[in-house]
Scaffold this active site. Structure first.
Site, PDB file in Angstrom:
ATOM      1  N   SER A   1       5.479   6.155  -3.891  1.00 57.46           N
ATOM      2  CA  SER A   1       4.151   5.857  -3.332  1.00 57.46           C
ATOM      3  C   SER A   1       4.035   6.501  -1.951  1.00 57.46           C
ATOM      4  O   SER A   1       4.741   6.118  -1.015  1.00 57.46           O
ATOM      5  CB  SER A   1       3.958   4.347  -3.199  1.00 57.46           C
ATOM      6  OG  SER A   1       2.833   4.091  -2.372  1.00 57.46           O
TER       7      SER A   1
ATOM      8  N   HIS B   1       2.649   8.887  -6.347  1.00 55.20           N
ATOM      9  CA  HIS B   1       1.724   7.760  -6.508  1.00 55.20           C
ATOM     10  C   HIS B   1       0.824   7.651  -5.280  1.00 55.20           C
ATOM     11  O   HIS B   1       1.307   7.546  -4.153  1.00 55.20           O
ATOM     12  CB  HIS B   1       2.543   6.477  -6.684  1.00 55.20           C
ATOM     13  CG  HIS B   1       1.765   5.261  -7.011  1.00 55.20           C
ATOM     14  ND1 HIS B   1       1.337   4.953  -8.287  1.00 55.20           N
ATOM     15  CD2 HIS B   1       1.336   4.248  -6.219  1.00 55.20           C
ATOM     16  CE1 HIS B   1       0.686   3.799  -8.259  1.00 55.20           C
ATOM     17  NE2 HIS B   1       0.674   3.351  -7.025  1.00 55.20           N
TER      18      HIS B   1
ATOM     19  N   ASP C   1      -2.028   5.500  -3.458  1.00 52.25           N
ATOM     20  CA  ASP C   1      -2.690   4.195  -3.401  1.00 52.25           C
ATOM     21  C   ASP C   1      -4.015   4.311  -2.670  1.00 52.25           C
ATOM     22  O   ASP C   1      -4.043   4.361  -1.445  1.00 52.25           O
ATOM     23  CB  ASP C   1      -1.779   3.188  -2.693  1.00 52.25           C
ATOM     24  CG  ASP C   1      -0.585   2.837  -3.558  1.00 52.25           C
ATOM     25  OD1 ASP C   1       0.553   2.950  -3.085  1.00 52.25           O
ATOM     26  OD2 ASP C   1      -0.810   2.467  -4.718  1.00 52.25           O
TER      27      ASP C   1
ATOM     28  N   MET D   1      -7.277   2.704  -1.462  1.00 48.73           N
ATOM     29  CA  MET D   1      -7.780   1.359  -1.172  1.00 48.73           C
ATOM     30  C   MET D   1      -9.098   1.467  -0.410  1.00 48.73           C
ATOM     31  O   MET D   1      -9.213   2.254   0.532  1.00 48.73           O
ATOM     32  CB  MET D   1      -6.756   0.583  -0.340  1.00 48.73           C
ATOM     33  CG  MET D   1      -5.397   0.465  -1.007  1.00 48.73           C
ATOM     34  SD  MET D   1      -4.241  -0.464   0.011  1.00 48.73           S
ATOM     35  CE  MET D   1      -2.691  -0.096  -0.819  1.00 48.73           C
TER      36      MET D   1
ATOM     37  N   HIS E   1      -3.811   5.567  -8.048  1.00 49.18           N
ATOM     38  CA  HIS E   1      -3.983   4.121  -8.287  1.00 49.18           C
ATOM     39  C   HIS E   1      -5.197   3.657  -7.490  1.00 49.18           C
ATOM     40  O   HIS E   1      -5.130   3.535  -6.264  1.00 49.18           O
ATOM     41  CB  HIS E   1      -2.696   3.405  -7.844  1.00 49.18           C
ATOM     42  CG  HIS E   1      -2.756   1.917  -7.947  1.00 49.18           C
ATOM     43  ND1 HIS E   1      -1.824   1.107  -7.343  1.00 49.18           N
ATOM     44  CD2 HIS E   1      -3.620   1.087  -8.572  1.00 49.18           C
ATOM     45  CE1 HIS E   1      -2.102  -0.156  -7.598  1.00 49.18           C
ATOM     46  NE2 HIS E   1      -3.179  -0.193  -8.349  1.00 49.18           N
TER      47      HIS E   1
ATOM     48  N   MET F   1      -7.445   1.069  -6.090  1.00 48.11           N
ATOM     49  CA  MET F   1      -7.660  -0.340  -5.758  1.00 48.11           C
ATOM     50  C   MET F   1      -9.025  -0.422  -5.079  1.00 48.11           C
ATOM     51  O   MET F   1      -9.137  -0.553  -3.846  1.00 48.11           O
ATOM     52  CB  MET F   1      -6.529  -0.846  -4.861  1.00 48.11           C
ATOM     53  CG  MET F   1      -5.218  -1.024  -5.614  1.00 48.11           C
ATOM     54  SD  MET F   1      -3.774  -1.098  -4.579  1.00 48.11           S
ATOM     55  CE  MET F   1      -3.477   0.657  -4.350  1.00 48.11           C
TER      56      MET F   1
ATOM     57  N   MET G   1       1.254  -4.798 -11.637  1.00 45.16           N
ATOM     58  CA  MET G   1       1.499  -4.988 -10.215  1.00 45.16           C
ATOM     59  C   MET G   1       2.541  -6.094 -10.047  1.00 45.16           C
ATOM     60  O   MET G   1       2.330  -7.223 -10.510  1.00 45.16           O
ATOM     61  CB  MET G   1       0.210  -5.361  -9.488  1.00 45.16           C
ATOM     62  CG  MET G   1      -0.807  -4.233  -9.378  1.00 45.16           C
ATOM     63  SD  MET G   1      -0.145  -2.745  -8.637  1.00 45.16           S
ATOM     64  CE  MET G   1       0.249  -3.355  -6.995  1.00 45.16           C
TER      65      MET G   1
ATOM     66  N   GLY H   1      -2.427  -4.124  -2.003  1.00 50.79           N
ATOM     67  CA  GLY H   1      -3.023  -4.010  -0.672  1.00 50.79           C
ATOM     68  C   GLY H   1      -2.069  -3.463   0.366  1.00 50.79           C
ATOM     69  O   GLY H   1      -2.491  -2.768   1.291  1.00 50.79           O
ATOM     70  N   PHE H   2      -0.772  -3.769   0.192  1.00 52.31           N
ATOM     71  CA  PHE H   2       0.176  -3.325   1.226  1.00 52.31           C
ATOM     72  C   PHE H   2       1.545  -3.008   0.619  1.00 52.31           C
ATOM     73  O   PHE H   2       1.956  -3.638  -0.361  1.00 52.31           O
ATOM     74  CB  PHE H   2       0.352  -4.418   2.294  1.00 52.31           C
ATOM     75  CG  PHE H   2      -0.925  -4.753   3.004  1.00 52.31           C
ATOM     76  CD1 PHE H   2      -1.756  -5.761   2.526  1.00 52.31           C
ATOM     77  CD2 PHE H   2      -1.320  -4.026   4.124  1.00 52.31           C
ATOM     78  CE1 PHE H   2      -2.965  -6.052   3.153  1.00 52.31           C
ATOM     79  CE2 PHE H   2      -2.517  -4.312   4.776  1.00 52.31           C
ATOM     80  CZ  PHE H   2      -3.341  -5.334   4.282  1.00 52.31           C
TER      81      PHE H   2
ATOM     82  N   GLY I   1       5.809  -2.705   1.096  1.00 50.93           N
ATOM     83  CA  GLY I   1       6.847  -3.491   1.791  1.00 50.93           C
ATOM     84  C   GLY I   1       6.905  -4.962   1.425  1.00 50.93           C
ATOM     85  O   GLY I   1       7.598  -5.740   2.085  1.00 50.93           O
TER      86      GLY I   1
ATOM     87  N   ASP J   1       4.742  -1.545 -10.191  1.00 46.46           N
ATOM     88  CA  ASP J   1       4.370  -1.115  -8.849  1.00 46.46           C
ATOM     89  C   ASP J   1       4.475  -2.263  -7.852  1.00 46.46           C
ATOM     90  O   ASP J   1       3.691  -3.210  -7.910  1.00 46.46           O
ATOM     91  CB  ASP J   1       2.920  -0.612  -8.910  1.00 46.46           C
ATOM     92  CG  ASP J   1       2.441  -0.045  -7.600  1.00 46.46           C
ATOM     93  OD1 ASP J   1       1.251   0.325  -7.537  1.00 46.46           O
ATOM     94  OD2 ASP J   1       3.227   0.021  -6.640  1.00 46.46           O
TER      95      ASP J   1
ATOM     96  N   GLY K   1       7.552  -3.547  -4.569  1.00 51.35           N
ATOM     97  CA  GLY K   1       8.848  -4.182  -4.307  1.00 51.35           C
ATOM     98  C   GLY K   1       9.990  -3.604  -5.108  1.00 51.35           C
ATOM     99  O   GLY K   1      11.005  -4.272  -5.353  1.00 51.35           O
TER     100      GLY K   1
HETATM  101  C1  DX5 Z   1       0.457  -1.850  -3.138  1.00 52.60           C
HETATM  102  C2  DX5 Z   1       0.587  -0.461  -3.750  1.00 52.60           C
HETATM  103  C3  DX5 Z   1       2.017  -0.100  -4.050  1.00 52.60           C
HETATM  104  C4  DX5 Z   1       2.873  -0.051  -2.793  1.00 52.60           C
HETATM  105  C5  DX5 Z   1       4.330   0.079  -3.171  1.00 52.60           C
HETATM  106  O1  DX5 Z   1      -0.898  -2.219  -3.133  1.00 52.60           O
HETATM  107  O2  DX5 Z   1      -0.138  -0.386  -4.957  1.00 52.60           O
HETATM  108  O3  DX5 Z   1       2.040   1.188  -4.688  1.00 52.60           O
HETATM  109  O4  DX5 Z   1       2.504   1.055  -2.004  1.00 52.60           O
HETATM  110  O5  DX5 Z   1       5.057  -0.044  -1.983  1.00 52.60           O
HETATM  111  P1  DX5 Z   1       6.472  -0.770  -1.999  1.00 52.60           P
HETATM  112  O6  DX5 Z   1       7.327   0.045  -2.944  1.00 52.60           O
HETATM  113  O7  DX5 Z   1       6.937  -0.679  -0.564  1.00 52.60           O
HETATM  114  O8  DX5 Z   1       6.259  -2.162  -2.470  1.00 52.60           O
HETATM  115 ZN    ZN Z   2       0.110   1.466  -6.210  1.00 55.11          ZN
END
Ligand code: DX5
Ligand code: ZN
Length: 218
Positions: free
Chosen positions: A6, A31, A33, A35, A64, A66, A138, A143-144, A146, A176, A178
């Site tokens: 990502s 990937h 993201d 948003m 992706h 969102m 998911m 949204g974030f 980490g 996707d 953690g």
């Molecule tokens: C969260 C994203 C994920 C995220 C993955 O909303 O869709 O793709 O960036 O980041 P890690 O691998 O740090 O959880």
């Molecule tokens: Zn994602």
């Protein structure tokens, strides 16, 4: 097994170096993201960033969305070079409109994906098993980056893989959120085909991190 780093977690002050490292890491996808600050409480990048990555990397562009308006953004990111466009089942709950959007994404020349949030019922995906190429589970609240992996995701992955094995075996289950070496093993054992990893890939050596995930599938 496919690794899809990502780029939300990329160090944008060192973009060219990191993209070159990604290209040589063994990852097959990138990937993105996207948003909109409305569907999720965060705002990331637009199509011009994707265009820049397309100039710098041959890897599959796994977008992706969102966003609350997946119709608008599907066209925007298809034009910017997306190979896969995944939107959220929660953003369009009407069956016919969801199928219509999947077919529209295919008409744009992209593979179509559908995603669900961790607290959404996995049954939301059941009507669409033959309509999409990628099913994105998911394993964190979107949204974030980490965030910690939600353990309940494992049973959702295996349920979805079982449904697809009986109806659309070539479709891919993507996970996707953690993902690290330990949670990747859980996901692979549950039947995942594609792993998205952000913080795990970028916090240390990119190639070593990606290779540590690829090694789990050997
Ligand atoms: C969260 C994203 C994920 C995220 C993955 O909303 O869709 O793709 O960036 O980041 P890690 O691998 O740090 O959880
Ligand atoms: Zn994602």
């Amino acid at each position: 097994m496919i690794v899809s780093p990502s780029v939300l977690a990329l160090d944008y002050s060192n973009m060219e170096t990191q993209v070159n490292e990604l290209n040589e890491s063994g990852a097959e996808w990138l990937h993105f993201d996207v948003m909109d600050g409305h569907f999720v409480p965060n705002l990331t990048f637009g199509p011009d960033i994707l265009k820049a990555f397309c100039k710098m990397s041959p890897l599959v562009k796994d977008v992706h969305l969102m966003v609350s308006d997946p119709y608008f953004f599907s066209d925007v990111f298809a034009k910017a070079g997306a190979d896969i466009i995944t939107f959220h089942a929660e953003a369009e709950r009407d069956y016919l409109k969801t199928v219509e959007l999947a077919r529209h994404i295919h008409a744009l020349g992209c593979k179509a994906g559908i995603s669900i949030k961790p607290l959404s019922d996995i049954e939301m995906l059941r009507p669409y098993l033959r309509e999409f190429d990628v099913f994105l589970i998911m394993s964190v609240e979107p949204g974030f980056g980490g965030q910690p992996f939600l353990p309940a995701s494992a049973s959702r992955i295996s349920t979805l893989r079982r449904w697809l094995d009986n109806s659309h075996p070539e479709a891919l289950v993507e996970v996707d959120g953690g993902i690290n070496r330990d949670t990747a093993k859980i996901c692979l054992d549950a039947g995942a085909d594609v792993l998205v990893a952000g913080s795990y890939v970028f916090k240390k050596n990119i190639r070593e991190s990606v290779q540590s995930l690829c090694a789990l599938a050997q």
